[in-house]
Design a protein around this motif. Sequence first.
Motif, PDB file in Angstrom:
ATOM      1  N   THR A   8      26.509  -3.362   8.473  1.00 33.51           N
ATOM      2  CA  THR A   8      27.028  -4.328   9.443  1.00 33.51           C
ATOM      3  C   THR A   8      28.148  -5.146   8.833  1.00 33.51           C
ATOM      4  O   THR A   8      29.173  -5.404   9.466  1.00 33.51           O
ATOM      5  CB  THR A   8      25.891  -5.263   9.911  1.00 33.51           C
ATOM      6  N   SER A  12      32.091  -5.289   9.928  1.00 32.73           N
ATOM      7  CA  SER A  12      32.758  -6.547  10.248  1.00 32.73           C
ATOM      8  C   SER A  12      34.056  -6.689   9.460  1.00 32.73           C
ATOM      9  O   SER A  12      35.062  -7.164   9.982  1.00 32.73           O
ATOM     10  CB  SER A  12      31.828  -7.726   9.936  1.00 32.73           C
ATOM     11  N   VAL A  67      23.968 -11.878  17.986  1.00 36.07           N
ATOM     12  CA  VAL A  67      25.083 -11.356  17.188  1.00 36.07           C
ATOM     13  C   VAL A  67      26.248 -11.058  18.116  1.00 36.07           C
ATOM     14  O   VAL A  67      26.091 -10.362  19.128  1.00 36.07           O
ATOM     15  CB  VAL A  67      24.680 -10.078  16.440  1.00 36.07           C
ATOM     16  N   ARG A  70      32.399  -9.080  15.662  1.00 41.79           N
ATOM     17  CA  ARG A  70      32.536  -9.109  14.200  1.00 41.79           C
ATOM     18  C   ARG A  70      31.280  -9.605  13.491  1.00 41.79           C
ATOM     19  O   ARG A  70      31.329  -9.996  12.328  1.00 41.79           O
ATOM     20  CB  ARG A  70      33.724  -9.974  13.766  1.00 41.79           C
ATOM     21  N   GLY A  71      30.157  -9.627  14.183  1.00 39.08           N
ATOM     22  CA  GLY A  71      28.914 -10.053  13.563  1.00 39.08           C
ATOM     23  C   GLY A  71      28.700 -11.550  13.546  1.00 39.08           C
ATOM     24  O   GLY A  71      27.746 -12.037  12.924  1.00 39.08           O
ATOM     25  N   ILE A 154      19.984  -5.198  15.622  1.00 44.58           N
ATOM     26  CA  ILE A 154      21.157  -4.451  15.171  1.00 44.58           C
ATOM     27  C   ILE A 154      20.737  -3.245  14.338  1.00 44.58           C
ATOM     28  O   ILE A 154      21.483  -2.267  14.214  1.00 44.58           O
ATOM     29  CB  ILE A 154      22.109  -5.364  14.364  1.00 44.58           C
ATOM     30  N   TYR A 164      29.202  -1.787  18.671  1.00 43.47           N
ATOM     31  CA  TYR A 164      28.717  -3.050  19.237  1.00 43.47           C
ATOM     32  C   TYR A 164      29.557  -4.221  18.741  1.00 43.47           C
ATOM     33  O   TYR A 164      29.968  -5.091  19.524  1.00 43.47           O
ATOM     34  CB  TYR A 164      27.251  -3.273  18.865  1.00 43.47           C
ATOM     35  N   LEU A 165      29.830  -4.253  17.446  1.00 39.54           N
ATOM     36  CA  LEU A 165      30.548  -5.376  16.837  1.00 39.54           C
ATOM     37  C   LEU A 165      32.009  -5.432  17.245  1.00 39.54           C
ATOM     38  O   LEU A 165      32.679  -6.441  17.029  1.00 39.54           O
ATOM     39  CB  LEU A 165      30.447  -5.287  15.311  1.00 39.54           C
TER      40      LEU A 165
END
Length: 237
Positions: A8, A12, A67, A70-71, A154, A164-165
């Motif tokens: 993650t 990001s 979240v 970019r996290g 996540i 997702y991010l």
Amino acid sequence: MSEMAKRTSDASVRMASVAPVGGAIKRLIDIIVAAGGIGLLLPLLVFCAAGTFLASGGSIIARYRRVGFRGRAFDCLKFETSASKSTRRLHRCLSADSAARELSETEKRPDEPRVTRLGAVFRKAGLDELPQIFNVLRGDMSIVGPQPISDDEIDHYADEAAAYLACRPGITGLWRVTGQARYSERVSCDCAYAKGWSLLLDARITISTLFAMLEPTSVRPGAIFFDRFFTHKEEQK
């Protein structure tokens, strides 16, 4: 740092200089729709806030850590749908027999947060999520996007976390109009949305959401759209 947290973090970093899916035009539309929505829905927002205050015993807004793009973590806003702490303490006084019966019937323990009657109506109608329109104005969320998830969730995205991010989480999205509940299906929805985003896609999801809210049967119009969308994507490959 766990392997998932590392992936993650890496995702990001890769997106550090990348704009969210949809860019400036999607953000402009979000601001216009959110601002207009607040103006149009103000009486409903006031009514829901007053009803929530009375039903929950004093609380109005519940905040859930989620979240985002970019996290980045943010507080996802919802109307409080659970009973007050004093009401939950009352449930702890249930007899062992009553507790066992309730657990078998509702699959919830007596000391878990109780959803109020009004809260149940709000959840069914989606009214509990109305405060998220302020998340949209603040830039935490978008009108259309992936479903907001927690840090723990996540993990289900594995190597697809970057999809997702890359987006701002949405009030609605493919996951809502298709009724996808399993994580594997939701991940597929979010990945397809991130990779195939367009203004037309957002418009179709928004329209499908309105139909899904009005549709009284279990067959949701969004499911038809979902099938056609992915069939079209497969044909393009």
